[in-house]
Design an enzyme around this catalytic site. Structure first.
Site, mmCIF file in Angstrom:
data_model
loop_
_atom_site.group_PDB
_atom_site.id
_atom_site.type_symbol
_atom_site.label_atom_id
_atom_site.label_comp_id
_atom_site.label_asym_id
_atom_site.label_seq_id
_atom_site.Cartn_x
_atom_site.Cartn_y
_atom_site.Cartn_z
ATOM 1 N N ASP A 25 3.535 1.386 11.944
ATOM 2 C CA ASP A 25 4.056 0.173 11.295
ATOM 3 C C ASP A 25 3.247 -1.057 11.713
ATOM 4 O O ASP A 25 2.742 -1.118 12.832
ATOM 5 C CB ASP A 25 5.536 0.001 11.687
ATOM 6 C CG ASP A 25 6.243 -0.971 10.769
ATOM 7 O OD1 ASP A 25 5.671 -1.375 9.745
ATOM 8 O OD2 ASP A 25 7.389 -1.338 11.092
ATOM 9 N N LEU A 72 -4.894 21.241 16.918
ATOM 10 C CA LEU A 72 -3.809 20.335 16.544
ATOM 11 C C LEU A 72 -3.429 20.490 15.062
ATOM 12 O O LEU A 72 -4.303 20.636 14.211
ATOM 13 C CB LEU A 72 -4.288 18.892 16.775
ATOM 14 C CG LEU A 72 -3.355 17.794 16.267
ATOM 15 C CD1 LEU A 72 -2.263 17.525 17.297
ATOM 16 C CD2 LEU A 72 -4.123 16.510 15.975
ATOM 17 N N HIS A 85 -3.900 -1.565 5.786
ATOM 18 C CA HIS A 85 -3.765 -0.106 5.613
ATOM 19 C C HIS A 85 -5.109 0.593 5.845
ATOM 20 O O HIS A 85 -5.164 1.676 6.412
ATOM 21 C CB HIS A 85 -3.240 0.217 4.207
ATOM 22 C CG HIS A 85 -1.854 -0.301 3.960
ATOM 23 N ND1 HIS A 85 -0.837 -0.144 4.875
ATOM 24 C CD2 HIS A 85 -1.321 -0.992 2.918
ATOM 25 C CE1 HIS A 85 0.268 -0.715 4.406
ATOM 26 N NE2 HIS A 85 0.010 -1.235 3.224
HETATM 27 C C1 FPP Z 1 3.657 0.428 7.418
HETATM 28 O O1 FPP Z 1 3.141 -0.850 7.695
HETATM 29 C C2 FPP Z 1 2.581 1.274 6.954
HETATM 30 C C3 FPP Z 1 2.585 2.001 5.801
HETATM 31 C C4 FPP Z 1 3.723 2.066 4.887
HETATM 32 C C5 FPP Z 1 1.402 2.783 5.415
HETATM 33 C C6 FPP Z 1 0.845 3.534 6.545
HETATM 34 C C7 FPP Z 1 -0.452 4.084 6.160
HETATM 35 C C8 FPP Z 1 -1.504 4.168 7.003
HETATM 36 C C9 FPP Z 1 -1.474 3.762 8.418
HETATM 37 C C10 FPP Z 1 -2.743 4.792 6.554
HETATM 38 C C11 FPP Z 1 -2.480 6.230 6.325
HETATM 39 C C12 FPP Z 1 -3.668 6.994 6.257
HETATM 40 C C13 FPP Z 1 -3.725 8.173 5.655
HETATM 41 C C14 FPP Z 1 -4.933 8.963 5.843
HETATM 42 C C15 FPP Z 1 -2.665 8.700 4.788
HETATM 43 P P1 FPP Z 1 3.637 -2.060 6.805
HETATM 44 O O2 FPP Z 1 2.776 -2.145 5.613
HETATM 45 O O3 FPP Z 1 5.099 -1.882 6.516
HETATM 46 O O4 FPP Z 1 3.411 -3.268 7.759
HETATM 47 P P2 FPP Z 1 4.292 -4.580 7.840
HETATM 48 O O5 FPP Z 1 5.651 -4.147 8.321
HETATM 49 O O6 FPP Z 1 3.559 -5.393 8.834
HETATM 50 O O7 FPP Z 1 4.317 -5.190 6.471
#
Ligand code: FPP
Length: 260
Positions: free
Chosen positions: A38, A149, A55
């Site tokens: 997050d 893994l 992201h």
């Molecule tokens: C939450 O942060 C994050 C997500 C919903 C997306 C997570 C995805 C990645 C870390 C990349 C994934 C990679 C692959 C290879 C699938 P947020 O956007 O809710 O952050 P915020 O709370 O600060 O708005």
């Protein structure tokens, strides 16, 4: 490198990191680690960048975290990449996140294969764009015989829906005589969940300072150890991951019993 307070922090050199890894490996390592990644949006906002930049940076952290988990001998790493509720986000953000598995696997699949990592996915496949699903299914197929893994992407995953679907299937199987009521226990119930191939997570990590589960593995996390950090996911580096494992190693897991 800036630490979470914005102060200069000396990066750990590779030999310090290697020593730390060896030291940590002397104590029990969690078999299954689950992470709620997050803070990508806030990371981007702090830099006046679009949310998708967060992201993209988060994707790089997925690679580093996977490699370290593999080195530590963790058996399974489940990463919450997209929830069944995340479709409510702006269209361009959803489309971007749905492209990340292709980019990630397009770039790093050879490295994952080289390191004996097996790729899996849990979540509702039907609603995923075909390009996303193809990238994942290809990686699953190409890594299916790997024995290191297991990197498990929770993609379009929601725990309440998963539990409801399990209950519906159990009712059907009961009606069809496949499962007797007396046979239903916690182990059998778990086998109806999307995580049936996995042991329950030993450790749950959530970044970004939010202290909630957000519909993630509600059944499976019943006895897991939780570790929360204010660090935003794109800033989550090897040192923080090792800190979480060390914290886990200091916990006394009682599973409702008492220590003998
Ligand atoms: C939450 O942060 C994050 C997500 C919903 C997306 C997570 C995805 C990645 C870390 C990349 C994934 C990679 C692959 C290879 C699938 P947020 O956007 O809710 O952050 P915020 O709370 O600060 O708005």
């Amino acid at each position: 490198m800036l630490n979470k307070f914005g102060l200069w922090k000396k990066p750990a050199n590779s030999s310090t990191l290697r020593d730390k890894i060896e030291e940590i490996k002397e104590s029990p390592i969690p078999e299954h680690v689950a992470i709620i990644m997050d803070g990508n949006g806030r990371w981007a906002k702090k830099r006046a960048l679009p949310r998708i930049a967060g992201h993209h940076e988060g994707m790089k952290v997925v690679r580093k975290t996977t490699m370290l988990a593999n080195k530590l001998g963790i058996k399974s790493l489940t990463l919450y990449a997209f929830s069944t509720e995340n479709w409510k986000r702006p269209k361009n953000e959803v489309e971007y996140i749905m492209k990340l598995p292709e980019e990630f696997l397009g770039t790093f699949l050879p490295e994952l294969i080289e390191n004996n990592v097996q790729v899996k996915m849990m979540g509702y496949k039907d609603q995923l764009p075909s390009h996303t699903l193809h990238a994942i299914e290809r990686a699953v197929e190409e890594t299916k015989n790997n024995t290191g893994l297991v990197l498990n992407f929770a993609l379009n995953y929601g725990s309440r829906a998963e539990i409801l679907d399990a209950v519906k299937q159990i009712i059907k199987d009961n009606k069809n005589g496949i499962l007797k009521e007396t046979e239903l226990n916690e182990e059998v119930f778990s086998s109806y969940l999307m995580s049936s191939d996995f042991s329950d997570p030993d450790l749950l990590i959530r970044t970004s300072g939010e202290i909630r589960l957000s519909n993630f593995m509600l059944w499976q996390l019943a006895y897991s150890e939780f570790w929360f950090t204010d660090v935003l996911w794109p800033d989550f580096n090897e040192e923080y991951f090792l800190e979480a494992i060390e914290a886990y190693q200091k916990r006394q897991r009682r599973f409702g019993g008492i220590l003998s």
